[in-house]
Design an enzyme around this catalytic site. Sequence first.
Site, PDB file in Angstrom:
ATOM      1  N   GLY A 139       3.417  -6.307   3.058  1.00  0.00           N
ATOM      2  CA  GLY A 139       2.925  -5.217   3.271  1.00  0.00           C
ATOM      3  C   GLY A 139       1.807  -5.132   4.993  1.00  0.00           C
ATOM      4  O   GLY A 139       2.022  -4.468   6.267  1.00  0.00           O
TER       5      GLY A 139
ATOM      6  N   ASP B  92       1.337   4.812  -2.230  1.00  0.00           N
ATOM      7  CA  ASP B  92       1.799   6.398  -2.769  1.00  0.00           C
ATOM      8  C   ASP B  92       1.511   6.633  -3.778  1.00  0.00           C
ATOM      9  O   ASP B  92       1.409   8.025  -4.317  1.00  0.00           O
ATOM     10  CB  ASP B  92       3.525   5.693  -2.857  1.00  0.00           C
ATOM     11  CG  ASP B  92       4.585   6.778  -3.085  1.00  0.00           C
ATOM     12  OD1 ASP B  92       4.848   7.497  -3.199  1.00  0.00           O
ATOM     13  OD2 ASP B  92       6.088   6.170  -2.905  1.00  0.00           O
TER      14      ASP B  92
ATOM     15  N   GLY C 243      -0.173   5.341  -5.860  1.00  0.00           N
ATOM     16  CA  GLY C 243      -1.259   5.330  -5.847  1.00  0.00           C
ATOM     17  C   GLY C 243      -1.736   3.902  -7.236  1.00  0.00           C
ATOM     18  O   GLY C 243      -2.620   3.106  -7.690  1.00  0.00           O
TER      19      GLY C 243
ATOM     20  N   ARG D 195      10.223  -5.301   8.384  1.00  0.00           N
ATOM     21  CA  ARG D 195       8.283  -5.575   8.486  1.00  0.00           C
ATOM     22  C   ARG D 195       8.130  -5.940  10.046  1.00  0.00           C
ATOM     23  O   ARG D 195       7.403  -6.072   9.988  1.00  0.00           O
ATOM     24  CB  ARG D 195       8.627  -7.001   7.711  1.00  0.00           C
ATOM     25  CG  ARG D 195       8.372  -7.282   6.340  1.00  0.00           C
ATOM     26  CD  ARG D 195       7.936  -8.162   5.556  1.00  0.00           C
ATOM     27  NE  ARG D 195       8.409  -8.100   4.183  1.00  0.00           N
ATOM     28  CZ  ARG D 195       7.114  -7.219   3.039  1.00  0.00           C
ATOM     29  NH1 ARG D 195       6.934  -6.468   3.024  1.00  0.00           N
ATOM     30  NH2 ARG D 195       7.838  -7.262   1.644  1.00  0.00           N
TER      31      ARG D 195
HETATM   32  P1  IMP Z   1       2.165   2.706  -5.360  1.00  0.00           P
HETATM   33  O1  IMP Z   1       2.121   1.923  -6.568  1.00  0.00           O
HETATM   34  O2  IMP Z   1       2.731   3.672  -5.874  1.00  0.00           O
HETATM   35  O3  IMP Z   1       1.201   3.332  -4.470  1.00  0.00           O
HETATM   36  O4  IMP Z   1       2.592   2.258  -4.386  1.00  0.00           O
HETATM   37  C1  IMP Z   1       2.685   1.043  -3.124  1.00  0.00           C
HETATM   38  C2  IMP Z   1       2.959   0.493  -2.731  1.00  0.00           C
HETATM   39  O5  IMP Z   1       4.337   0.442  -2.375  1.00  0.00           O
HETATM   40  C3  IMP Z   1       3.176   0.120  -1.771  1.00  0.00           C
HETATM   41  O6  IMP Z   1       2.267  -0.928  -1.184  1.00  0.00           O
HETATM   42  C4  IMP Z   1       4.260  -0.994  -0.727  1.00  0.00           C
HETATM   43  O7  IMP Z   1       3.828  -1.910  -1.132  1.00  0.00           O
HETATM   44  C5  IMP Z   1       5.438   0.690  -0.987  1.00  0.00           C
HETATM   45  N1  IMP Z   1       5.549   1.552  -0.519  1.00  0.00           N
HETATM   46  C6  IMP Z   1       5.496   2.825  -0.794  1.00  0.00           C
HETATM   47  N2  IMP Z   1       6.488   3.505  -0.118  1.00  0.00           N
HETATM   48  C7  IMP Z   1       6.577   2.846   0.875  1.00  0.00           C
HETATM   49  C8  IMP Z   1       7.552   3.592   2.204  1.00  0.00           C
HETATM   50  O8  IMP Z   1       7.438   4.104   2.494  1.00  0.00           O
HETATM   51  N3  IMP Z   1       7.929   2.037   2.449  1.00  0.00           N
HETATM   52  C9  IMP Z   1       7.219   0.513   1.684  1.00  0.00           C
HETATM   53  N4  IMP Z   1       7.108  -0.030   1.182  1.00  0.00           N
HETATM   54  C10 IMP Z   1       6.436   1.381   0.353  1.00  0.00           C
HETATM   55 MG    MG Z   2       1.543  -3.433  -0.293  1.00  0.00          MG
END
Ligand code: IMP
Ligand code: MG
Length: 188
Positions: free
Chosen positions: A53, A113, A115, A175
């Site tokens: 991403g 998001d 974390g 993307r």
């Molecule tokens: P976390 O582990 O919940 O913090 O998720 C983080 C990962 O989820 C990020 O690195 C993104 O790749 C993916 N992610 C979280 N929110 C979004 C979004 O709104 N759009 C696309 N990917 C997301």
């Molecule tokens: Mg990511």
Amino acid sequence: MLNADRIVHGLDGDLLHELYSPPEIQKRVSAMARELSSRFRGEPTVAVCVLRGAVFFFSDLVRQLQIPDLKLDFVGLSSYGAEQESSGRVDVTRWLSLDVADANVIIVEDIVDTGLSMRTLMERLNGASPRSCTLCALIDKTAHRTCKVDVDYACFRVSDGFFVGYGLDFAQKYRHFPGIYELERSEQ
Ligand code: IMP
Ligand code: MG
């Protein structure tokens, strides 16, 4: 908040509401590059791109860093599958190739998001004994944070929503779209 002025039609009836245009993104990325440059200019530094991403954010950011002793590396993490919510499990799909011991590490991530991904990455990185570890996110999404993570620099802070474009995907789609959009899925 959705910007009704600028709606892009996606696949299968999806609507993409533009939140940040390419020039707005570039302005924020440049400001971040200036701050990082003044902080790390004279020191050995490794910028780490979190695949996939962060790919465009990383490439725009690092080319503006004025840090002569800068190296680039890549890690792969996967947590989402084809869903809009985190699966709650983080797989490391690729690890660093460089030795980061005694270097300043700048982690370049798309969205923080819950974390969980960044906590997992930082715990593992600490084992590699970097001099310091700085987290840069394109988007700091705060509403669903369950793990305590310090986002040191963020281009944008939002509370909630699902975003695509500029590297961010939904089930690998969108993307390559140039702006950042909030995704409105069609009723299937
Ligand atoms: P976390 O582990 O919940 O913090 O998720 C983080 C990962 O989820 C990020 O690195 C993104 O790749 C993916 N992610 C979280 N929110 C979004 C979004 O709104 N759009 C696309 N990917 C997301
Ligand atoms: Mg990511």
